[in-house]
Design a protein around this motif. Structure first.
Motif, PDB file in Angstrom:
ATOM      1  N   THR A  13      33.526  43.761  43.366  1.00 30.35           N
ATOM      2  CA  THR A  13      33.769  43.410  41.970  1.00 30.35           C
ATOM      3  C   THR A  13      33.630  44.656  41.119  1.00 30.35           C
ATOM      4  O   THR A  13      32.635  45.362  41.214  1.00 30.35           O
ATOM      5  CB  THR A  13      32.774  42.332  41.492  1.00 30.35           C
ATOM      6  OG1 THR A  13      32.960  41.155  42.257  1.00 30.35           O
ATOM      7  CG2 THR A  13      32.970  42.019  40.027  1.00 30.35           C
ATOM      8  N   HIS A  55      37.452  40.559  36.521  1.00 27.92           N
ATOM      9  CA  HIS A  55      38.130  39.264  36.618  1.00 27.92           C
ATOM     10  C   HIS A  55      37.853  38.391  35.393  1.00 27.92           C
ATOM     11  O   HIS A  55      38.688  37.573  35.010  1.00 27.92           O
ATOM     12  CB  HIS A  55      37.740  38.519  37.903  1.00 27.92           C
ATOM     13  CG  HIS A  55      36.335  38.009  37.914  1.00 27.92           C
ATOM     14  ND1 HIS A  55      35.981  36.796  37.367  1.00 27.92           N
ATOM     15  CD2 HIS A  55      35.196  38.549  38.396  1.00 27.92           C
ATOM     16  CE1 HIS A  55      34.677  36.617  37.519  1.00 27.92           C
ATOM     17  NE2 HIS A  55      34.176  37.664  38.131  1.00 27.92           N
ATOM     18  N   GLU A  58      40.410  39.205  32.751  1.00 28.45           N
ATOM     19  CA  GLU A  58      41.698  38.605  33.101  1.00 28.45           C
ATOM     20  C   GLU A  58      41.702  37.105  32.813  1.00 28.45           C
ATOM     21  O   GLU A  58      42.677  36.568  32.284  1.00 28.45           O
ATOM     22  CB  GLU A  58      42.009  38.869  34.574  1.00 28.45           C
ATOM     23  CG  GLU A  58      42.246  40.335  34.876  1.00 28.45           C
ATOM     24  CD  GLU A  58      42.223  40.665  36.355  1.00 28.45           C
ATOM     25  OE1 GLU A  58      42.130  39.733  37.187  1.00 28.45           O
ATOM     26  OE2 GLU A  58      42.293  41.854  36.686  1.00 28.45           O
TER      27      GLU A  58
END
Length: 69
Positions: A13, A55, A58
């Protein structure tokens, strides 16, 4: 791997600083802090600062997308 606050992290990540997030989505750092504090944007606290999983940015953008017309 789930963290204690429910944020899901996977191996690899990538984390971004508040300044990087603000730059990427073209808003002020204060706007990013507001999104974090309101719970609209996932973040992990590291010392006195926040790191935002890539993420999460996003996801925020995809659920905030508005199609005019």
């Amino acid at each position: 791997m789930p963290w204690e606050d429910g944020v899901e992290m996977t191996e690899g990540t990538r984390f971004m600083t508040v300044a990087e997030v603000a730059d990427q989505i073209r808003v002020s750092k204060m706007t990013v802090y507001r999104l974090v504090h309101s719970g609209e944007l996932e973040a992990v606290r590291v010392g006195r600062s926040f790191r935002v999983p890539e993420h999460a940015v996003e996801e925020l953008l995809s659920k905030s997308f508005y199609q005019a017309g």
